[in-house]
Motif scaffolding. Structure first.
Motif, short mmCIF file in Angstrom:
data_model
loop_
_atom_site.label_atom_id
_atom_site.label_comp_id
_atom_site.label_asym_id
_atom_site.label_seq_id
_atom_site.Cartn_x
_atom_site.Cartn_y
_atom_site.Cartn_z
N CYS A 174 0.66 -1.29 -0.19
CA CYS A 174 0.35 -0.44 -0.17
C CYS A 174 0.55 1.47 0.32
CB CYS A 174 -0.78 0.09 1.06
SG CYS A 174 -0.32 0.45 2.79
N LYS A 175 0.23 2.46 -0.33
CA LYS A 175 0.99 3.76 -0.41
C LYS A 175 1.53 3.94 0.68
CE LYS A 175 0.92 5.27 -4.25
NZ LYS A 175 -0.43 6.24 -4.93
N PHE A 176 0.55 3.88 1.30
CA PHE A 176 1.53 4.44 2.84
C PHE A 176 2.88 3.33 3.61
CE2 PHE A 176 2.20 3.86 7.97
CZ PHE A 176 1.86 5.14 7.72
N CYS A 177 2.81 2.49 3.26
CA CYS A 177 4.12 1.82 3.45
C CYS A 177 4.99 1.37 3.12
CB CYS A 177 3.31 -0.28 3.65
SG CYS A 177 2.90 -0.70 5.05
N MET A 178 4.89 2.09 1.50
CA MET A 178 5.83 2.84 0.30
C MET A 178 6.67 3.83 0.83
SD MET A 178 4.13 1.63 -3.21
CE MET A 178 5.42 1.88 -3.91
N ARG A 181 9.50 4.26 2.89
CA ARG A 181 10.74 4.12 2.65
C ARG A 181 11.40 5.34 2.17
NH1 ARG A 181 9.13 -0.45 2.62
NH2 ARG A 181 9.94 -2.89 1.92
N LEU A 182 11.11 5.42 1.88
CA LEU A 182 10.86 7.40 1.54
C LEU A 182 11.64 8.18 2.83
CD1 LEU A 182 11.33 9.54 -0.91
CD2 LEU A 182 8.86 10.28 -0.44
N LYS A 183 10.55 8.50 3.88
CA LYS A 183 10.81 8.89 5.06
C LYS A 183 11.82 8.16 5.20
CE LYS A 183 6.48 10.09 5.77
NZ LYS A 183 4.93 10.59 6.60
N ALA A 184 12.39 6.64 5.78
CA ALA A 184 13.12 6.48 6.25
C ALA A 184 14.76 6.91 5.40
CB ALA A 184 13.42 5.21 5.61
N LYS A 185 14.62 6.94 4.03
CA LYS A 185 15.68 7.52 3.07
C LYS A 185 16.23 9.09 3.57
CE LYS A 185 16.32 8.94 -1.44
NZ LYS A 185 15.91 8.37 -2.85
N GLU A 186 14.84 9.56 3.43
CA GLU A 186 14.97 11.18 4.03
C GLU A 186 15.75 11.30 6.15
OE1 GLU A 186 11.62 12.57 2.44
OE2 GLU A 186 12.71 13.34 0.60
N GLY A 187 15.18 10.32 6.81
CA GLY A 187 15.69 9.87 7.53
C GLY A 187 14.53 11.19 8.65
N GLN A 188 13.21 11.41 8.22
CA GLN A 188 11.98 11.79 8.44
C GLN A 188 12.01 11.68 9.92
OE1 GLN A 188 9.35 12.41 5.63
NE2 GLN A 188 8.15 13.21 7.12
N LYS A 481 10.08 5.72 -6.71
CA LYS A 481 11.85 5.29 -6.74
C LYS A 481 12.51 4.56 -5.31
CE LYS A 481 15.99 8.47 -8.04
NZ LYS A 481 16.25 8.96 -6.94
N ALA A 482 12.09 5.64 -4.08
CA ALA A 482 12.72 5.22 -2.83
C ALA A 482 12.54 3.83 -2.56
CB ALA A 482 12.84 6.80 -1.98
N TYR A 483 11.01 3.11 -2.86
CA TYR A 483 10.61 1.71 -2.63
C TYR A 483 11.39 0.82 -3.53
CZ TYR A 483 7.50 -2.17 -2.04
OH TYR A 483 7.48 -3.06 -1.47
N LYS A 484 12.02 1.33 -4.82
CA LYS A 484 12.50 0.20 -5.41
C LYS A 484 13.87 0.49 -5.22
CE LYS A 484 12.98 -0.67 -10.57
NZ LYS A 484 14.67 -1.50 -9.73
#
Ligand code: ATP
Ligand code: MG
Ligand code: ZN
Ligand code: MG
Length: 491
Positions: A174-178, A181-188, A481-484
């Protein structure tokens, strides 16, 4: 002379990207003030015209809530705000008073993000929803617990290509779970969320409980618990939760009640689930209007859900073949139904947006008549289609020859309505009472027979501007992109 400490007039209630919400303790209401960083970006010339723009924008929030959100969600869940002109100095005075009660992380370097727009002369007034509303005189003055959930998008667009014939229910993330990954990458956030919206909206008590535990464990900005309006558990502030539980359920050791082995935190989650699944007493869920049909959706599972993964590990998934749906008229069903008004997702809607945008650039005289950025009137957003008589936004026109621009406008509006619902919050307030005051109210009863009055409301129902679709498109590309990238790393 008596030296009684002056009772505080203002208290911090919460804030988002565009509003600072403070409770006025004398009036027992909250003021939603526009924040500076939201308006500061604007290249607005002078203070007066900026103040007028803000006032108009707040008026369009009221219109949108009155004419679109309330008919769709029901008057039980949507409390309409009142737009008021505020006297000079009021927001500064209010802000000064709450400065010390703001969560610590909000001060210091981020202090700018708290400031109410100084030129604004307007605010929205709402009831304080961290307290129970809708009951007449309460037989108790006991503590109130409120739980705020920002559930986000709770369904997946089912693309035929994803569906594997043998395993209909499990096909994507789902979109939230995807987005995690972006939030983790950006250290949010320090910790990835274990919550998956599909579990909360499943109607399956076990799955729902799992998702609430995940929210409590990793609240980010999706979960908050307040005690008498003050945050006790949320993204940043974690108090000893037992104090809250004892306040609600009474004292006991090790989080257990005497004679009841069920941990108190689970007892609280059970009450929240009961409130989320309750149907307002003696009400028609959508005020008798058939704007959004009450339809049953197939159960969906997200591959990333910790619940689904746990079930798979123990090979439980799909074995019992149980199917759950949400009770019609409960808050989750209403939120999901309105979210589901978008059946295209950003990929489907973006090309439509581009064509429409181009068309409107060449026909600027049409721009205002399609009302994409308001005025938010029932007729232009939800009223019947002039050609086929079908509700414009709640279902697609059945006539083949529908004007393609009207059809594009319709699809974009459905998308924007869905986006509002993907950003809203659900507020549940609970207070223990000793007795029912009247048969016309609903109460929650726990297995020990204790009685609670409660209210469930939906807040943060702002309209989304037409041109935000471009932002959504870009954000979606970053999420994918971040998910991939994260998936590739794991291979
Ligand atoms: P977002 O960034 O999520 O779009 P926002 O800037 O639009 O947020 P709101 O979500 O409306 O602002 O309000 C911010 C917070 O204030 C809420 O998350 C909630 O905690 C609190 N709040 C808002 N309205 C009320 C209310 N009527 N009673 C109590 N608390 C409220
Ligand atoms: Mg919000
Ligand atoms: Zn998920
Ligand atoms: Mg908002």
């Amino acid at each position: 002379m008596a030296t009684l400490e002056k009772q505080k007039k203002w208290m911090f209630r919460g804030e988002g990207n565009c509003s600072l919400v403070l409770a006025n303790c004398e009036e027992k209401s909250v003021y939603r003030f526009p924040k500076k960083n939201h308006w500061g970006k604007e290249k607005s010339p002078d203070a007066q015209s900026k103040a007028e723009r803000i006032h108009m924008e707040l008026q369009s929030v009221v219109d949108y809530m009155t004419n679109i959100m309330q008919p769709l969600l029901g008057s039980n869940y949507v409390v309409l705000p009142v737009l008021v002109a505020i006297p000079d100095g009021l927001s500064e005075e209010a802000e000064r008073e709450v400065i010390n009660s703001r969560p610590a992380h909000r001060k210091g370097k981020e202090v700018q993000s708290y400031t109410v727009e100084p030129v604004s002369k307007s605010a929205l007034i709402l009831p304080d929803l961290s307290y129970v509303i809708g009951y007449e005189v309460s037989p108790t003055t006991g503590a109130t617990i409120s739980v705020e959930i920002k559930p986000k998008k709770a369904f997946m667009h089912s693309s035929e290509s994803f569906i594997q014939t043998k395993n209909l229910e499990r096909f994507q993330v789902c979109k939230f779970c995807m987005h995690q990954r972006l939030k983790a990458k950006e250290g949010q956030w320090p910790k990835t969320s274990r919550y998956c919206p599909l579990d909360l909206f499943s109607g399956d008590i076990e799955r729902m409980r799992h998702s609430l535990l995940a929210l409590a464990d990793t609240p980010q900005n999706n979960f908050r618990i307040c005690l008498n309006g003050e945050e006790v558990h949320g993204a940043w502030r974690k108090q000893d939760f037992n104090i809250v539980l004892e306040t609600l359920f009474g004292p006991g050791t090790n989080g257990h009640n005497n004679g009841n082995s069920r941990p108190k935190n689970l007892q609280l989650l059970d009450l929240i689930i009961e409130a989320l699944l309750s149907v307002p007493h003696g009400s028609e869920s959508n005020d008798g209007r058939s704007d959004v049909p009450l339809v049953e959706f197939p159960a969906q599972y997200c591959q990333n859900s910790s619940y689904v993964q746990q079930q798979q590990k123990h090979q439980l998934h799909g074995q019992n073949g149980k199917k759950f749906t949400l009770v019609k008229g409960c808050v989750l069903e209403r939120v999901l139904s309105v979210q589901r008004m978008d059946d295209l997702d950003i990929h489907g809607v973006f090309p439509i947006y581009q064509k429409l945008e181009e068309h409107l650039q060449h026909h600027s005289e049409e721009s205002s008549s399609w009302c994409l950025d308001g005025p938010y009137e029932y007729e232009s957003w939800l009223g019947p289609c002039e050609k086929c008589g079908v509700q414009t936004c709640s279902s697609n026109c059945s006539l083949e020859k529908q004007d393609p621009i009207a059809e594009a406008v319709n699809k974009v509006k459905r998308f924007l309505i869905s986006k509002t619902m993907q950003d809203c919050s659900i507020m549940v307030a609970l207070q223990r009472v000793s007795e029912k005051t009247s048969g016309k109210y609903s109460y929650l009863t726990d297995p020990q027979g204790r009685l609670y009055q409660f209210s469930v409301s939906i807040i943060d129902l702002d309209p989304k501007p037409f041109n935000k679709i471009l932002t959504y498109y870009r954000q979606d590309a970053r999420i994918s992109k971040a998910y991939k990238e994260a998936e590739d790393k794991m291979q």
